[in-house]
Scaffold this motif. Structure first.
Motif, PDB file in Angstrom:
ATOM      1  N   UNK A 108      33.713  43.066  64.560  1.00  0.00           N
ATOM      2  CA  UNK A 108      32.565  42.973  64.055  1.00  0.00           C
ATOM      3  C   UNK A 108      32.417  44.234  62.973  1.00  0.00           C
ATOM      4  N   UNK A 109      32.349  45.363  63.848  1.00  0.00           N
ATOM      5  CA  UNK A 109      31.569  46.773  63.534  1.00  0.00           C
ATOM      6  C   UNK A 109      32.918  47.117  62.308  1.00  0.00           C
ATOM      7  N   UNK A 110      33.425  46.619  62.038  1.00  0.00           N
ATOM      8  CA  UNK A 110      34.644  47.286  61.434  1.00  0.00           C
ATOM      9  C   UNK A 110      34.166  46.588  59.793  1.00  0.00           C
ATOM     10  N   UNK A 111      32.764  47.450  59.562  1.00  0.00           N
ATOM     11  CA  UNK A 111      32.228  47.233  57.836  1.00  0.00           C
ATOM     12  C   UNK A 111      32.821  48.168  56.834  1.00  0.00           C
ATOM     13  N   UNK A 112      33.142  47.531  55.362  1.00  0.00           N
ATOM     14  CA  UNK A 112      33.130  48.591  54.836  1.00  0.00           C
ATOM     15  C   UNK A 112      31.941  49.053  54.022  1.00  0.00           C
ATOM     16  N   UNK A 113      32.295  50.596  53.696  1.00  0.00           N
ATOM     17  CA  UNK A 113      31.603  50.614  52.855  1.00  0.00           C
ATOM     18  C   UNK A 113      30.717  50.489  51.481  1.00  0.00           C
ATOM     19  N   UNK A 114      32.043  50.097  50.660  1.00  0.00           N
ATOM     20  CA  UNK A 114      31.851  48.555  49.085  1.00  0.00           C
ATOM     21  C   UNK A 114      30.446  48.373  50.366  1.00  0.00           C
ATOM     22  N   UNK A 115      30.142  46.927  48.400  1.00  0.00           N
ATOM     23  CA  UNK A 115      29.329  45.752  49.780  1.00  0.00           C
ATOM     24  C   UNK A 115      30.708  44.898  47.693  1.00  0.00           C
ATOM     25  N   UNK A 116      31.611  44.501  48.772  1.00  0.00           N
ATOM     26  CA  UNK A 116      32.146  43.542  48.413  1.00  0.00           C
ATOM     27  C   UNK A 116      31.537  41.818  47.906  1.00  0.00           C
ATOM     28  N   UNK A 117      31.637  41.022  47.178  1.00  0.00           N
ATOM     29  CA  UNK A 117      31.367  39.395  46.900  1.00  0.00           C
ATOM     30  C   UNK A 117      31.720  38.619  48.476  1.00  0.00           C
ATOM     31  N   UNK A 118      30.824  37.935  48.893  1.00  0.00           N
ATOM     32  CA  UNK A 118      31.196  36.902  49.486  1.00  0.00           C
ATOM     33  C   UNK A 118      32.200  36.039  49.448  1.00  0.00           C
ATOM     34  N   UNK A 119      33.828  36.296  49.777  1.00  0.00           N
ATOM     35  CA  UNK A 119      34.394  34.708  49.006  1.00  0.00           C
ATOM     36  C   UNK A 119      34.217  33.466  49.430  1.00  0.00           C
ATOM     37  N   UNK A 120      32.947  33.200  49.437  1.00  0.00           N
ATOM     38  CA  UNK A 120      32.836  31.498  49.206  1.00  0.00           C
ATOM     39  C   UNK A 120      31.670  30.773  47.628  1.00  0.00           C
ATOM     40  N   UNK A 137      17.535  37.353  54.887  1.00  0.00           N
ATOM     41  CA  UNK A 137      16.011  36.371  55.285  1.00  0.00           C
ATOM     42  C   UNK A 137      16.839  35.061  54.250  1.00  0.00           C
ATOM     43  N   UNK A 138      18.474  35.649  52.956  1.00  0.00           N
ATOM     44  CA  UNK A 138      18.063  34.251  52.492  1.00  0.00           C
ATOM     45  C   UNK A 138      19.180  33.948  52.611  1.00  0.00           C
ATOM     46  N   UNK A 139      19.861  34.259  52.877  1.00  0.00           N
ATOM     47  CA  UNK A 139      21.171  34.037  53.098  1.00  0.00           C
ATOM     48  C   UNK A 139      22.143  34.052  54.192  1.00  0.00           C
ATOM     49  N   UNK A 140      21.594  34.903  55.107  1.00  0.00           N
ATOM     50  CA  UNK A 140      22.633  34.987  56.774  1.00  0.00           C
ATOM     51  C   UNK A 140      22.603  36.809  56.307  1.00  0.00           C
ATOM     52  N   UNK A 141      23.420  37.244  57.713  1.00  0.00           N
ATOM     53  CA  UNK A 141      24.206  38.518  57.257  1.00  0.00           C
ATOM     54  C   UNK A 141      24.450  37.774  56.794  1.00  0.00           C
ATOM     55  N   UNK A 142      25.611  39.744  56.288  1.00  0.00           N
ATOM     56  CA  UNK A 142      26.543  39.513  55.189  1.00  0.00           C
ATOM     57  C   UNK A 142      27.523  40.236  56.266  1.00  0.00           C
ATOM     58  N   UNK A 143      28.500  39.851  56.493  1.00  0.00           N
ATOM     59  CA  UNK A 143      29.957  41.156  57.444  1.00  0.00           C
ATOM     60  C   UNK A 143      30.965  40.641  56.120  1.00  0.00           C
ATOM     61  N   UNK A 144      32.226  42.462  56.917  1.00  0.00           N
ATOM     62  CA  UNK A 144      32.886  42.674  56.670  1.00  0.00           C
ATOM     63  C   UNK A 144      33.924  42.548  57.393  1.00  0.00           C
ATOM     64  N   UNK A 145      35.187  41.817  56.877  1.00  0.00           N
ATOM     65  CA  UNK A 145      36.197  42.225  58.223  1.00  0.00           C
ATOM     66  C   UNK A 145      36.927  42.281  57.678  1.00  0.00           C
ATOM     67  N   UNK A 146      36.959  43.900  57.369  1.00  0.00           N
ATOM     68  CA  UNK A 146      38.088  44.956  57.066  1.00  0.00           C
ATOM     69  C   UNK A 146      39.525  43.717  57.323  1.00  0.00           C
ATOM     70  N   UNK A 147      39.893  43.771  58.210  1.00  0.00           N
ATOM     71  CA  UNK A 147      41.422  43.870  59.251  1.00  0.00           C
ATOM     72  C   UNK A 147      41.998  42.375  58.556  1.00  0.00           C
ATOM     73  N   UNK A 148      40.971  41.773  58.216  1.00  0.00           N
ATOM     74  CA  UNK A 148      41.401  39.810  57.274  1.00  0.00           C
ATOM     75  C   UNK A 148      40.712  40.239  55.985  1.00  0.00           C
ATOM     76  N   UNK A 149      40.695  40.841  55.252  1.00  0.00           N
ATOM     77  CA  UNK A 149      39.934  40.976  54.344  1.00  0.00           C
ATOM     78  C   UNK A 149      39.183  39.598  54.380  1.00  0.00           C
ATOM     79  N   UNK A 150      37.909  39.498  54.420  1.00  0.00           N
ATOM     80  CA  UNK A 150      37.021  38.791  54.132  1.00  0.00           C
ATOM     81  C   UNK A 150      36.374  39.243  54.064  1.00  0.00           C
ATOM     82  N   UNK A 151      34.801  38.718  53.978  1.00  0.00           N
ATOM     83  CA  UNK A 151      33.224  38.835  53.488  1.00  0.00           C
ATOM     84  C   UNK A 151      32.456  37.645  53.684  1.00  0.00           C
ATOM     85  N   UNK A 152      31.519  37.679  54.372  1.00  0.00           N
ATOM     86  CA  UNK A 152      31.034  36.120  54.323  1.00  0.00           C
ATOM     87  C   UNK A 152      29.135  36.294  54.518  1.00  0.00           C
ATOM     88  N   UNK A 153      28.567  35.890  53.733  1.00  0.00           N
ATOM     89  CA  UNK A 153      27.385  35.155  54.145  1.00  0.00           C
ATOM     90  C   UNK A 153      27.578  34.393  55.340  1.00  0.00           C
TER      91      UNK A 153
END
Length: 700
Positions: free
Chosen positions: A3-15, A24-40
């Motif tokens: 979970x520490x492999x955050x991308x420097x950019x801020x890509x959109x949530x895939x959902x 506070x509104x959407x929950x923690x936003x995390x980017x998983x580089x190895x799976x190419x996933x960004x999620x709220x």
């Protein structure tokens, strides 16, 4: 996955497709580089077509990667009924409703998301609402969190407390408080109700995270409150290294006042021979002395004073109600305690069935009972279920094999005395847990709880020094206990709370609160004062903080220790029975109790009745002071124990009348062999000579 492999950019949530990063509104936003996933986090939790099929450490918090990709593909075919874009993964659960939407779009449209059970979502038409009666006041009031005005209207942005009729909140204020307080501390800000309040807030879409409060997670947040007083206040300090020098387990160890805890002395500076000896500072001694003097000054009213009707009513009870004498009240209490102790004894005997025949030897130095006990309990081969043997290493003569039982009783007795007077507890006679940061770091609260549990099950003495509030916190849980002023150990804190409690006007209350601003802020008890009634809630908050919240960490560690051998579970099942052991000193030995303790065995050719008369007569002489020995001496001579342990003796004490010249105490069998004599005087002389000289030799 990391979970520490955050991308420097801020890509959109895939959902949801949003790039916003607002926890506070959407929950923690995390980017998983190895799976190419960004999620709220909230987008994932509320999505309708996905479930946690994995363990917590698999995928994304239990959501498997392949399931997430399937959910993204499913949502890609659904159009949001709000923004008209694809990717709407959340659907309204109302029957026949086919609306779908993104999580951020749903928030803007005032949909309700329930962060519980099946994580349901309701659209803006089918969302749950709070019912307001027409009789309720429509005038705006203060939000008890932000103190701004809140309208009493059935709006999405307004929520009403389910437990306090006239308490209203802004939804946004409640959500921020819930995220900060977490599930353990989120409750009504007015009445402190937790269960009913949380249930309603979850129904109305407030997310309460399952975590500790944010203020509890800060490093060293309460460091100042954890400091123990370490200073010698004696007028002539004898320590060459200064008043702040503290060397544990030596004569230069600093002992705090047992009453206030805010004054200290080196053991040597006050001629204290051992740590177990109590010490009170000059201020506390003077306060207690004044209290005793004021009690002596009270006198009966003069006849002229008794002419007033009110006074007479207060002085004289109704003749129709029989008044119970203090003596009979005390006898009833003693009888009740005896019944409870008997029940606790039977429970401890059940727990003792876990003890096996494999032995563990503890080498104990009586001059440093705590250190050697701690070493023994922490050794690799120590098991609470093993039979414990104790050997005192600082005795000149080797301990006899048949006195291991006596040594064990003595060890547990000395250990309980040390724990009672250690820095782990505060207060005078009825003690509460203190906050000792070093003890927390070394896990000593756990060890103390473990030692008490082992002591009780292995035949040690009852603690007898717990305050009622501490015992209730242990068996009922701190959240179910309501403290009062008598439970505050710190005299200064108690005095401050009294000033607030006994304020007689709103102006004096506000002035006192202003003077105590730093004190209230440190306790996290700042609240608006708009009426004199507010002082009750403020006092309650302060009591909960200083008596309960402040010791949560030591309390939990101590509870874990008491779970040893299943003791805490039995305490929770039988609180009244164990309260008699933890909160009350053991009853003083009596001739009757000692007589009932021993079972008399005699051969057929011995006059059992006459011999028993000598024995009972001797016990009565000892109890009345007509002897050089005490009842404790007799018990110690036979069993090696100066008091009857809560679990009783195993084997049960017996008496045999045999043709022996002098009494013999067999501590291995708890058997007292008594000589057969013709006269009572001869019997008494033999008893006193043997017991006195035996105990004198053991002490030497």
């Amino acid at each position: 996955m990391s979970e520490n492999n955050f991308d420097i950019q801020s890509p959109p949530c895939v959902l949801c497709g949003w790039t916003d990063n607002c926890p506070e509104k959407y929950g923690e936003k995390r980017t998983y580089v190895e799976y190419n996933l960004t999620l709220h986090n909230y987008c994932l939790l509320m999505s309708s077509g996905i479930w946690q099929r994995g363990e917590e450490n698999e995928g994304v918090d239990g959501f498997l990667i392949e399931d997430i990709r399937k959910e993204v593909n499913r949502a890609a075919r659904l159009m949001c009924n709000i923004c008209r874009k694809k990717g709407a993964s959340i659907g309204c659960v109302a029957p026949k409703c086919k609306r779908s939407y993104h999580f951020p779009c749903g928030l803007q449209k005032e949909c309700v998301f329930q962060f519980m059970e099946d994580f349901r979502s309701y659209c803006w038409e089918h969302k749950p609402v709070q019912i307001f009666s027409d009789k309720e006041s429509r005038e705006p009031s203060q939000c008890t969190i932000c103190l701004d005005l809140v309208e009493h209207l059935p709006l999405y942005s307004v929520l009403r407390s389910p437990c306090c009729k006239n308490t209203w909140f802004h939804r946004e204020c409640l959500q921020y408080q819930a995220l900060s307080a977490g599930i353990f501390f989120f409750r009504c800000a007015v009445c402190n109700n937790k269960d009913k309040f949380q249930k309603e807030m979850l129904r109305m879409g407030i997310h309460i995270p399952e975590k500790d409060a944010s203020w509890e997670l800060e490093d060293n947040a309460y460091q100042d409150l954890l400091q123990c007083y370490q200073h010698c206040d004696i007028r002539r300090c004898l320590c060459k290294n200064g008043r702040d020098y503290n060397k544990p387990d030596s004569k230069w160890e600093i002992k705090r006042c047992q009453s206030c805890g805010s004054r200290g002395t080196h053991l040597a500076c006050s001629s204290i021979k051992s740590w177990e000896q109590n010490w009170e500072c000059v201020e506390c001694r003077s306060i207690f002395a004044k209290g005793k003097y004021s009690k002596r000054k009270k006198h009966s009213l003069a006849p002229s004073e008794k002419m007033d009707g009110t006074t007479c009513l207060l002085e004289e009870p109704s003749p129709k109600l029989p008044r119970q004498s203090p003596g009979s009240q005390r006898n009833c209490l003693l009888q009740h305690l005896r019944m409870q102790r008997k029940e606790a004894s039977n429970i401890l005997k059940e727990l003792k069935q876990q003890i096996n025949t494999k032995t563990t030897r503890l080498n104990i130095n009586t001059e440093n009972i705590w250190k050697s006990a701690l070493k023994g309990f922490r050794q690799r081969n120590f098991r609470p279920t093993n039979t414990i043997e104790v050997k005192f290493t600082n005795c000149k003569n080797r301990v006899k094999t048949d006195s291991f039982t006596g040594s064990k009783h003595l060890f547990f007795h000395l250990l309980m005395l040390h724990i009672q007077n250690s820095s782990l507890f505060e207060g005078s006679s009825a003690k509460n847990l203190s906050v000792d940061p070093q003890a927390l770091k070394e896990n000593l609260y756990f060890e103390a709880g473990k030692m008490i549990a082992v002591s009780l099950v292995h035949g040690g003495p009852s603690p007898g020094f717990f305050s009622k509030i501490l015992f209730d916190c242990l068996v009922y849980g701190p959240e179910n206990v309501k403290p009062n002023l008598d439970d505050v150990a710190d005299a200064g804190v108690a005095q401050t709370i009294k000033k607030i409690k006994y304020s007689e006007s709103l102006s004096s209350l506000q002035s006192t609160v202003h003077d105590c601003y730093d004190f209230l802020a440190a306790a996290g008890c700042l609240r608006p004062i708009t009426s004199l009634r507010d002082k009750d809630m403020l006092v309650n908050d302060l009591l909960i903080h200083h008596v309960i919240k402040r010791i949560i960490s030591p309390l939990e560690s101590f509870r874990q220790g008491l779970k040893t051998l299943g003791l805490l579970e039995k305490m929770e099942m039988h609180p009244d029975a164990f309260s008699s052991l933890f909160c009350h000193k053991p009853e003083n030995l009596s001739a009757e109790a000692l007589c009932d303790l021993f079972t008399i065995h005699s051969s057929t050719d011995v006059n059992k009745v006459g011999a028993a008369d000598f024995w009972m007569g001797y016990l009565q002489d000892v109890e009345s002071g007509e002897s050089v020995v005490t009842l404790q001496d007799i018990l110690f001579f036979v069993t090696g124990c100066s008091s009857i342990p809560p679990i009783g003796f195993d084997p049960e004490p017996t008496i045999k009348f045999l043709p022996v010249h002098y009494p013999i105490g067999n501590r291995l069998l708890n058997c007292l062999e008594l000589p057969i004599t013709r006269t009572y005087e001869n019997f008494k002389n033999k008893m006193e000579f043997t017991i006195r000289n035996t105990l004198r030799g053991e002490k030497e």
